[in-house]
Design a protein around this motif. Structure first.
Motif, PDB file in Angstrom:
ATOM      1  N   HIS A  23       0.707  -1.305  -0.155  1.00 28.54           N
ATOM      2  CA  HIS A  23      -0.120   0.011  -0.025  1.00 28.54           C
ATOM      3  C   HIS A  23       0.779   1.199   0.086  1.00 28.54           C
ATOM      4  O   HIS A  23       0.488   2.262  -0.552  1.00 28.54           O
ATOM      5  CB  HIS A  23      -0.848   0.034   1.237  1.00 28.54           C
ATOM      6  N   LEU A  28       1.714   2.004  -3.629  1.00 28.70           N
ATOM      7  CA  LEU A  28       0.840   2.546  -4.448  1.00 28.70           C
ATOM      8  C   LEU A  28       0.612   4.020  -3.804  1.00 28.70           C
ATOM      9  O   LEU A  28       0.389   4.770  -4.828  1.00 28.70           O
ATOM     10  CB  LEU A  28      -0.372   1.528  -3.982  1.00 28.70           C
ATOM     11  N   LEU A  30       0.973   7.383  -6.296  1.00 27.04           N
ATOM     12  CA  LEU A  30      -0.242   8.491  -6.320  1.00 27.04           C
ATOM     13  C   LEU A  30       0.240   9.856  -5.776  1.00 27.04           C
ATOM     14  O   LEU A  30      -0.290  10.893  -6.461  1.00 27.04           O
ATOM     15  CB  LEU A  30      -1.432   7.806  -5.642  1.00 27.04           C
ATOM     16  N   ARG A  58       7.895   3.708 -11.937  1.00 24.69           N
ATOM     17  CA  ARG A  58       7.131   3.892 -10.599  1.00 24.69           C
ATOM     18  C   ARG A  58       7.067   2.745  -9.925  1.00 24.69           C
ATOM     19  O   ARG A  58       6.851   2.901  -8.904  1.00 24.69           O
ATOM     20  CB  ARG A  58       5.640   4.436 -11.249  1.00 24.69           C
ATOM     21  N   THR A  75      -4.541   0.190 -15.219  1.00 25.67           N
ATOM     22  CA  THR A  75      -3.997   1.571 -15.275  1.00 25.67           C
ATOM     23  C   THR A  75      -4.469   2.253 -16.384  1.00 25.67           C
ATOM     24  O   THR A  75      -5.595   2.022 -17.142  1.00 25.67           O
ATOM     25  CB  THR A  75      -2.544   1.659 -15.178  1.00 25.67           C
ATOM     26  N   ASP A  76      -4.305   3.714 -16.354  1.00 30.05           N
ATOM     27  CA  ASP A  76      -4.802   4.592 -17.697  1.00 30.05           C
ATOM     28  C   ASP A  76      -3.400   4.749 -18.598  1.00 30.05           C
ATOM     29  O   ASP A  76      -2.588   4.328 -18.290  1.00 30.05           O
ATOM     30  CB  ASP A  76      -5.405   5.753 -17.023  1.00 30.05           C
ATOM     31  N   SER A  82      -1.181   7.064 -14.498  1.00 32.56           N
ATOM     32  CA  SER A  82      -1.207   7.837 -13.168  1.00 32.56           C
ATOM     33  C   SER A  82      -1.961   7.136 -11.957  1.00 32.56           C
ATOM     34  O   SER A  82      -1.748   7.757 -10.892  1.00 32.56           O
ATOM     35  CB  SER A  82      -2.054   8.974 -13.443  1.00 32.56           C
ATOM     36  N   PHE A  83      -2.227   5.760 -12.015  1.00 30.95           N
ATOM     37  CA  PHE A  83      -2.854   5.008 -10.985  1.00 30.95           C
ATOM     38  C   PHE A  83      -2.562   3.468 -11.526  1.00 30.95           C
ATOM     39  O   PHE A  83      -2.417   3.160 -12.782  1.00 30.95           O
ATOM     40  CB  PHE A  83      -4.292   5.372 -10.627  1.00 30.95           C
ATOM     41  N   LEU A  84      -2.660   2.678 -10.419  1.00 36.00           N
ATOM     42  CA  LEU A  84      -2.595   1.069 -10.768  1.00 36.00           C
ATOM     43  C   LEU A  84      -3.758   0.471  -9.724  1.00 36.00           C
ATOM     44  O   LEU A  84      -3.616   0.869  -8.369  1.00 36.00           O
ATOM     45  CB  LEU A  84      -1.077   0.550 -10.260  1.00 36.00           C
ATOM     46  N   ILE A  85      -4.656  -0.198 -10.442  1.00 29.95           N
ATOM     47  CA  ILE A  85      -5.583  -1.007  -9.549  1.00 29.95           C
ATOM     48  C   ILE A  85      -5.145  -2.357  -9.338  1.00 29.95           C
ATOM     49  O   ILE A  85      -4.955  -2.906 -10.322  1.00 29.95           O
ATOM     50  CB  ILE A  85      -6.955  -0.933 -10.279  1.00 29.95           C
TER      51      ILE A  85
END
Length: 249
Positions: free
Chosen positions: A5, A8, A12, A35, A63-64, A68-71
């Motif tokens: 966590h 992550l 972010l 990243r 991700t997008d 910019s993020f990682l699920i």
């Protein structure tokens, strides 16, 4: 793999800008490696849902286009069809063609006409395996390939070798799993293909028992009740028949 966590949150919080040009799978993969250096990013693929699928360490992430993020550890569900897209994709990724299994290292058990097929990776000390074998004993017209997969207890390998080196391997295995009758220990002259099976398991990321492979290649980790097994056998048989080339008249 599990993404910490803290890792992550750090990615972010950084809010790193990502150039507009970096919108291809390769560039997203490169940015993710910057990243998340501990994430083994094997492939990046665009989905119909506005996200990019990321395969790494035997898991699926999303991700997008800007990374910019990682699920992580999430499930993508199609709102229209209600299909669990992540689960379906994982079945594709973990499938193993039946003819790729090292069947020469398996115990072959034929029931009825043996027209349906299933392969099992099982440990002789696995309680779930023993329960499943009792369910499987009531299923007819099936050929079962049992791969001895000793990963649970120190004596699992010894029991597996004793089964393999028995004069009747199928009987020795079923007696052990259904009646708790341990076969006579094997001598030094008999060699069992345990390392071959374990190596295959490592290659295919088989980490628990029982693990099943059906004739259409689909992998199912864990045991299942008879009704579910019958359906999966029928589905696999139908899938194989559908995929078979049509003979020309």
């Amino acid at each position: 793999m599990k993404i910490p966590h803290t890792l992550l949150a750090a990615a972010l919080a950084l809010g790193l800008s990502f150039s507009a040009a970096a919108q291809t799978p390769d560039s997203i993969k490169a940015e993710l490696k910057k990243r998340f250096p501990d994430l083994p990013t094997e492939s990046v693929k665009k989905t119909p849902y506005g996200l990019y699928e990321v395969i790494g360490g035997g898991e699926i992430f999303y991700t997008d286009e800007k990374a910019s993020f990682l699920i992580a550890n999430g499930q993508l569900v199609d709102a229209k069809t209600r299909e669990n897209v992540t689960e379906a994709r994982m079945r594709q990724l973990t499938a193993v063609r039946f003819d790729q299994l090292p069947l020469d290292a398996a115990i072959k058990i034929v029931r009825g006409n043996g027209s349906r097929k299933v392969a099992l990776f099982e440990d002789p000390n696995c309680g779930y395996c023993k329960h499943f074998e009792r369910e499987l004993a009531t299923v007819s017209d099936v050929t079962v390939y049992v791969f001895l997969f000793p990963i649970l207890s120190p004596d699992s390998a010894e029991k597996s070798k004793a089964v393999w080196c028995s004069s009747d391997r199928a009987k020795a295995w079923l007696d052990l799993m259904l009646k708790d009758t341990t076969p006579t220990p094997a001598g030094d002259k008999c060699e069992a293909p345990l390392e071959k099976t374990l190596a295959f398991g490592r290659e295919k990321r088989i980490t628990g028992t029982p693990t099943m492979f059906f004739e259409d290649g689909e992998r199912v980790p864990g045991a299942m009740p008879r009704a579910a097994l019958e359906k999966r056998l029928a589905d696999a048989t139908a899938a194989v028949a559908k995929a078979a080339p049509v003979a020309k008249k």
